[in-house]
Scaffold this motif. Sequence first.
Motif, short mmCIF file in Angstrom:
data_model
loop_
_atom_site.label_atom_id
_atom_site.label_comp_id
_atom_site.label_asym_id
_atom_site.label_seq_id
_atom_site.Cartn_x
_atom_site.Cartn_y
_atom_site.Cartn_z
N UNK A 11 34.10 -43.60 126.88
CA UNK A 11 34.02 -42.16 126.67
C UNK A 11 35.37 -41.57 126.26
N UNK A 12 35.34 -40.31 125.90
CA UNK A 12 36.55 -39.63 125.41
C UNK A 12 37.68 -39.68 126.43
N UNK A 13 37.37 -39.47 127.69
CA UNK A 13 38.39 -39.55 128.74
C UNK A 13 38.60 -40.99 129.19
N UNK A 14 37.52 -41.76 129.31
CA UNK A 14 37.61 -43.11 129.83
C UNK A 14 38.52 -44.01 129.04
N UNK A 209 43.11 -31.84 126.58
CA UNK A 209 42.60 -32.98 125.84
C UNK A 209 42.53 -34.21 126.74
N UNK A 210 42.06 -35.31 126.18
CA UNK A 210 41.84 -36.51 127.00
C UNK A 210 43.15 -37.14 127.47
N UNK A 211 44.21 -36.98 126.70
CA UNK A 211 45.50 -37.56 127.10
C UNK A 211 46.02 -36.87 128.36
N UNK A 212 45.98 -35.54 128.36
CA UNK A 212 46.43 -34.78 129.52
C UNK A 212 45.55 -35.04 130.73
N UNK A 213 44.24 -35.04 130.51
CA UNK A 213 43.32 -35.25 131.62
C UNK A 213 43.47 -36.65 132.21
N UNK A 214 43.57 -37.66 131.36
CA UNK A 214 43.73 -39.03 131.86
C UNK A 214 44.99 -39.17 132.69
N UNK A 215 46.07 -38.56 132.21
CA UNK A 215 47.33 -38.63 132.96
C UNK A 215 47.18 -37.98 134.33
N UNK A 232 42.18 -29.22 140.80
CA UNK A 232 41.78 -28.22 139.80
C UNK A 232 42.64 -28.36 138.53
N UNK A 233 42.29 -27.64 137.44
CA UNK A 233 42.97 -27.83 136.16
C UNK A 233 44.48 -27.69 136.19
N UNK A 234 45.00 -26.69 136.87
CA UNK A 234 46.45 -26.49 136.88
C UNK A 234 47.16 -27.70 137.45
#
Length: 241
Positions: A11-14, A209-215, A232-234
């Motif tokens: 997936x996009x995040x995976x 994006x997926x890079x930020x979320x994965x990190x 949470x997002x922050x």
Amino acid sequence: MVTAFVAGATGYTGREVVRQLCDAGHEVVAHIRPGSRARARWEPEFVRWGATVDDTPWVDADVAATLARVRPTHVFALLGTTASRGKAEKKQGAEAASVTYDAVDYGLTAMLLRGAESCGTSPRFVYLSSLGVSDTAVGAYMAARAKVERELRASALPWTVARPSFITGDGRDDPRTTERLGAGLVDGALGALAALGVRGPQARFGSMDNVTLAAGLIRHGLSASAVGQVVEPAALRAPRR
């Protein structure tokens, strides 16, 4: 040593979680659903990055046996479907009940949780949920993720739940036009507020994006201080200090 089992790896995040874990020198097992059309694209990349590819069928006994063999320290549950993907799979012959949010977002994640509970290593379960999930949230998507969160809280495993807002950016396999438009509108409005000095809503509701979320998933998922926490997002954006 970290041994991470990543479900939803194509997936996009995976895929980004797999890459970043491998870059950090961790042992990674990237699960690809048997018969997935994404396998030809992503298996060579995963191998090149240093991951082991696994294609265990989504059957309770098989998943449990694989996790008992892998003995993960961390399980990243990044599974999910979309309405458009469900329609496409039904056209290709999939049973309607097998491609719903309840079957995929909840059902497969719950199967993974059961396997993790029985595998003998008490792995940290890192679950990708969504902003706004609660026991009173409406809609099949939110209900499926709320059920997972309830079962996680009731489990004996250490867990971390991530609740990002919009996940968008380049590189998606499906266009998700509505989501991209929605994210653009929300980000524009939040940016205008931030320019006026009101930055809280942007930190909470802005897309990533997926890079930020994965990190963020890896950073919090590997941190002892985030056990039993909903992120949470922050916090997903900001490095832990």
